[in-house]
Design a protein around this motif. Structure first.
Motif, PDB file in Angstrom:
ATOM      1  N   ARG A  44       0.845  -1.187   0.000  1.00  0.00           N
ATOM      2  CA  ARG A  44       0.000   0.000   0.000  1.00  0.00           C
ATOM      3  C   ARG A  44       0.880   1.236   0.000  1.00  0.00           C
ATOM      4  NH1 ARG A  44      -5.212  -0.053   3.846  1.00  0.00           N
ATOM      5  NH2 ARG A  44      -5.274  -2.055   2.750  1.00  0.00           N
ATOM      6  N   GLU A  45       0.552   2.201  -0.832  1.00  0.00           N
ATOM      7  CA  GLU A  45       1.366   3.403  -0.941  1.00  0.00           C
ATOM      8  C   GLU A  45       0.520   4.661  -0.770  1.00  0.00           C
ATOM      9  OE1 GLU A  45       3.196   4.184  -4.697  1.00  0.00           O
ATOM     10  OE2 GLU A  45       1.349   3.946  -5.837  1.00  0.00           O
ATOM     11  N   PHE A  46       1.153   5.672  -0.239  1.00  0.00           N
ATOM     12  CA  PHE A  46       0.522   6.971  -0.043  1.00  0.00           C
ATOM     13  C   PHE A  46       0.253   7.631  -1.386  1.00  0.00           C
ATOM     14  CE2 PHE A  46      -0.398  10.977   1.841  1.00  0.00           C
ATOM     15  CZ  PHE A  46       0.218  11.937   1.058  1.00  0.00           C
ATOM     16  N   VAL A  47      -0.895   8.303  -1.482  1.00  0.00           N
ATOM     17  CA  VAL A  47      -1.239   9.038  -2.693  1.00  0.00           C
ATOM     18  C   VAL A  47      -1.357  10.532  -2.410  1.00  0.00           C
ATOM     19  CG1 VAL A  47      -2.924   9.369  -4.539  1.00  0.00           C
ATOM     20  CG2 VAL A  47      -2.442   7.062  -3.676  1.00  0.00           C
ATOM     21  N   ALA A  48      -2.225  10.894  -1.480  1.00  0.00           N
ATOM     22  CA  ALA A  48      -2.461  12.308  -1.188  1.00  0.00           C
ATOM     23  C   ALA A  48      -3.140  12.449   0.164  1.00  0.00           C
ATOM     24  CB  ALA A  48      -3.348  12.936  -2.268  1.00  0.00           C
ATOM     25  N   ALA A  49      -2.980  13.623   0.773  1.00  0.00           N
ATOM     26  CA  ALA A  49      -3.625  13.888   2.053  1.00  0.00           C
ATOM     27  C   ALA A  49      -3.810  15.381   2.235  1.00  0.00           C
ATOM     28  CB  ALA A  49      -2.807  13.319   3.213  1.00  0.00           C
ATOM     29  N   ALA A  50      -4.786  15.725   3.058  1.00  0.00           N
ATOM     30  CA  ALA A  50      -5.060  17.127   3.361  1.00  0.00           C
ATOM     31  C   ALA A  50      -5.464  17.259   4.820  1.00  0.00           C
ATOM     32  CB  ALA A  50      -6.170  17.664   2.460  1.00  0.00           C
ATOM     33  N   GLU A  51      -4.999  18.314   5.458  1.00  0.00           N
ATOM     34  CA  GLU A  51      -5.314  18.567   6.863  1.00  0.00           C
ATOM     35  C   GLU A  51      -6.620  19.335   6.985  1.00  0.00           C
ATOM     36  OE1 GLU A  51      -1.884  19.230   9.585  1.00  0.00           O
ATOM     37  OE2 GLU A  51      -0.815  19.683   7.723  1.00  0.00           O
ATOM     38  N   THR A  60       2.116  12.260  -3.381  1.00  0.00           N
ATOM     39  CA  THR A  60       3.272  11.507  -3.820  1.00  0.00           C
ATOM     40  C   THR A  60       3.683  12.049  -5.187  1.00  0.00           C
ATOM     41  OG1 THR A  60       4.164   9.269  -4.075  1.00  0.00           O
ATOM     42  CG2 THR A  60       1.982   9.675  -5.003  1.00  0.00           C
ATOM     43  N   ASP A  61       4.956  11.940  -5.497  1.00  0.00           N
ATOM     44  CA  ASP A  61       5.478  12.584  -6.708  1.00  0.00           C
ATOM     45  C   ASP A  61       4.776  12.128  -7.976  1.00  0.00           C
ATOM     46  OD1 ASP A  61       8.977  12.796  -5.639  1.00  0.00           O
ATOM     47  OD2 ASP A  61       7.249  14.087  -5.242  1.00  0.00           O
ATOM     48  N   SER A  62       4.412  10.865  -8.033  1.00  0.00           N
ATOM     49  CA  SER A  62       3.874  10.313  -9.284  1.00  0.00           C
ATOM     50  C   SER A  62       2.501  10.867  -9.653  1.00  0.00           C
ATOM     51  CB  SER A  62       3.807   8.789  -9.200  1.00  0.00           C
ATOM     52  OG  SER A  62       2.918   8.377  -8.189  1.00  0.00           O
ATOM     53  N   VAL A  63       1.819  11.526  -8.727  1.00  0.00           N
ATOM     54  CA  VAL A  63       0.483  12.049  -9.034  1.00  0.00           C
ATOM     55  C   VAL A  63       0.433  13.575  -9.037  1.00  0.00           C
ATOM     56  CG1 VAL A  63      -0.518   9.987  -7.985  1.00  0.00           C
ATOM     57  CG2 VAL A  63      -0.463  12.121  -6.675  1.00  0.00           C
ATOM     58  N   LYS A  64       1.521  14.219  -8.699  1.00  0.00           N
ATOM     59  CA  LYS A  64       1.539  15.685  -8.679  1.00  0.00           C
ATOM     60  C   LYS A  64       1.212  16.233 -10.060  1.00  0.00           C
ATOM     61  CE  LYS A  64       4.760  16.336  -4.834  1.00  0.00           C
ATOM     62  NZ  LYS A  64       6.123  16.758  -4.423  1.00  0.00           N
ATOM     63  N   GLY A  65       0.327  17.210 -10.097  1.00  0.00           N
ATOM     64  CA  GLY A  65      -0.086  17.807 -11.353  1.00  0.00           C
ATOM     65  C   GLY A  65      -1.224  17.075 -12.034  1.00  0.00           C
ATOM     66  N   GLN A  81      -9.723  14.091  -7.008  1.00  0.00           N
ATOM     67  CA  GLN A  81      -9.954  14.253  -8.434  1.00  0.00           C
ATOM     68  C   GLN A  81      -8.720  13.751  -9.163  1.00  0.00           C
ATOM     69  OE1 GLN A  81     -12.681  15.425 -10.213  1.00  0.00           O
ATOM     70  NE2 GLN A  81     -11.505  14.774 -11.999  1.00  0.00           N
ATOM     71  N   MET A  82      -8.921  12.765 -10.028  1.00  0.00           N
ATOM     72  CA  MET A  82      -7.807  12.139 -10.723  1.00  0.00           C
ATOM     73  C   MET A  82      -7.956  12.400 -12.217  1.00  0.00           C
ATOM     74  SD  MET A  82      -7.565   8.532  -8.635  1.00  0.00           S
ATOM     75  CE  MET A  82      -9.101   7.896  -9.305  1.00  0.00           C
ATOM     76  N   ASN A  83      -7.017  13.141 -12.760  1.00  0.00           N
ATOM     77  CA  ASN A  83      -7.024  13.463 -14.187  1.00  0.00           C
ATOM     78  C   ASN A  83      -5.826  12.821 -14.879  1.00  0.00           C
ATOM     79  OD1 ASN A  83      -9.285  15.132 -13.764  1.00  0.00           O
ATOM     80  ND2 ASN A  83      -7.988  16.906 -13.335  1.00  0.00           N
ATOM     81  N   ASN A  84      -5.919  12.734 -16.191  1.00  0.00           N
ATOM     82  CA  ASN A  84      -4.826  12.166 -16.990  1.00  0.00           C
ATOM     83  C   ASN A  84      -4.358  10.827 -16.404  1.00  0.00           C
ATOM     84  OD1 ASN A  84      -2.883  11.965 -18.991  1.00  0.00           O
ATOM     85  ND2 ASN A  84      -1.395  13.249 -17.916  1.00  0.00           N
TER      86      ASN A  84
END
Length: 123
Positions: A44-51, A60-65, A81-84
């Motif tokens: 399992r790997e981290f993707v994104a988080a918000a406080e 994580t770097d692979s999803v930035k942008g 929201q996942m684009n591209n």
């Protein structure tokens, strides 16, 4: 706290999906809300988080942008929201929540987990 994630599905490369996660209540353990993913045979790997207060967000770097995390604190919701989308984004995505001050990039930094929603990106 119970977390329920939904919104996964099958999409072609370059397409978009929006994942949603609802928390049953607001507590100290919903300060950070995030998304992890796990592909078959992988950890399992981290993707994104918000406080809760808007600090971050963290990606994580692979999803930035390409991916954007957002929260609706009034509704105890978090979105991804996942684009591209790319085939390598194929995985089961898990919503998670945790307390302030943990390591938000690690699964150990979260107290509660949702059941997961599958995302498949076809090439």
């Amino acid at each position: 706290v119970q977390l329920q994630a939904f919104g996964g599905g099958l999409v072609q490369t370059g397409g978009s999906l929006r994942l949603s996660c609802t928390a049953s209540q607001r507590t100290a353990s919903t300060w950070i809300m995030g998304w992890f993913r796990q592909a078959p045979g992988q950890e399992r790997e981290f993707v994104a988080a918000a406080e809760w207060n808007g600090d971050g967000p963290y990606y994580t770097d692979s999803v930035k942008g390409r991916f954007t995390i957002s929260r609706d604190n009034a509704e105890n919701m978090v979105y991804l929201q996942m684009n591209n989308l790319k085939p390598e984004d194929t995985a089961t995505y898990y919503c998670a929540s945790g307390r302030y001050g943990g390591n938000y990039y690690l699964a150990l930094g979260y107290d509660y987990w949702g059941q997961g929603t599958e995302v498949t990106v076809s090439s």
